[in-house]
Design an enzyme around this catalytic site. Sequence first.
Site, PDB file in Angstrom:
ATOM      1  N   GLY A 243     -27.556 -65.774 -47.469  1.00  0.00           N
ATOM      2  CA  GLY A 243     -27.129 -66.312 -48.860  1.00  0.00           C
ATOM      3  C   GLY A 243     -27.144 -65.238 -49.687  1.00  0.00           C
ATOM      4  CB  CYS A 244     -27.688 -64.966 -53.337  1.00  0.00           C
ATOM      5  SG  CYS A 244     -27.789 -63.557 -54.647  1.00  0.00           S
ATOM      6  CG  PHE A 245     -25.656 -59.426 -51.768  1.00  0.00           C
ATOM      7  CD1 PHE A 245     -25.657 -59.301 -53.151  1.00  0.00           C
ATOM      8  CD2 PHE A 245     -24.509 -58.782 -51.206  1.00  0.00           C
ATOM      9  CE1 PHE A 245     -24.550 -59.025 -53.936  1.00  0.00           C
ATOM     10  CE2 PHE A 245     -23.314 -58.669 -51.951  1.00  0.00           C
ATOM     11  CZ  PHE A 245     -23.474 -58.749 -53.479  1.00  0.00           C
TER      12      PHE A 245
END
Length: 179
Positions: free
Chosen positions: A11-13
């Site tokens: 997902g979002c880093f």
Amino acid sequence: MAQEQAIVAGGCFWCTEAVFRDVIGVSEVESGYIGGTVADPTYKQVCAGTTGHAEAIRVTYDPQVISYAEILDVFLGTHDPTQLNRQGNDVGTQYRSAIFPLSEEQQGEAGAAIERWNAEHEGQRAVTTIEGPAEWYPAEDYHQEYWEGEGQRNPYCLAVIPPKLLKLRKSFQAKVKSA
């Protein structure tokens, strides 16, 4: 002993990076892009979902302190590996759950980690893919160590990251750096 690296996408880093900065044996976490078709992609291009890249992190760690298998267990245990091409409200292939092995040994460990997760979560199946080899592209500087700076003022991060850090501390207590 030499440091080793692992590349994972969950997902979002910003969120994945924040978790791994708190893991013992980890000396560096870099946010970046991997698994796509465009050389040197920008954040805007990756977010548009047209390059095929995943938002990912490259973790540098000491294998004498934490093994690759343990890195993968923490990775699978601190995001939802059952969501296909998304994490929560982040939707698109750039938010897929994926492991990018850097060797044949890591390839085997990745498959074993997914099987371990599936066995421990009866009735659920991880959709985490094993991909690569693929070129790594570091994200723009303002994405690095995002949680430590701008992320503390970002409503999205404030909603998503603290629960992940809590899960890390609860489920992987022995793998958390002391404050």
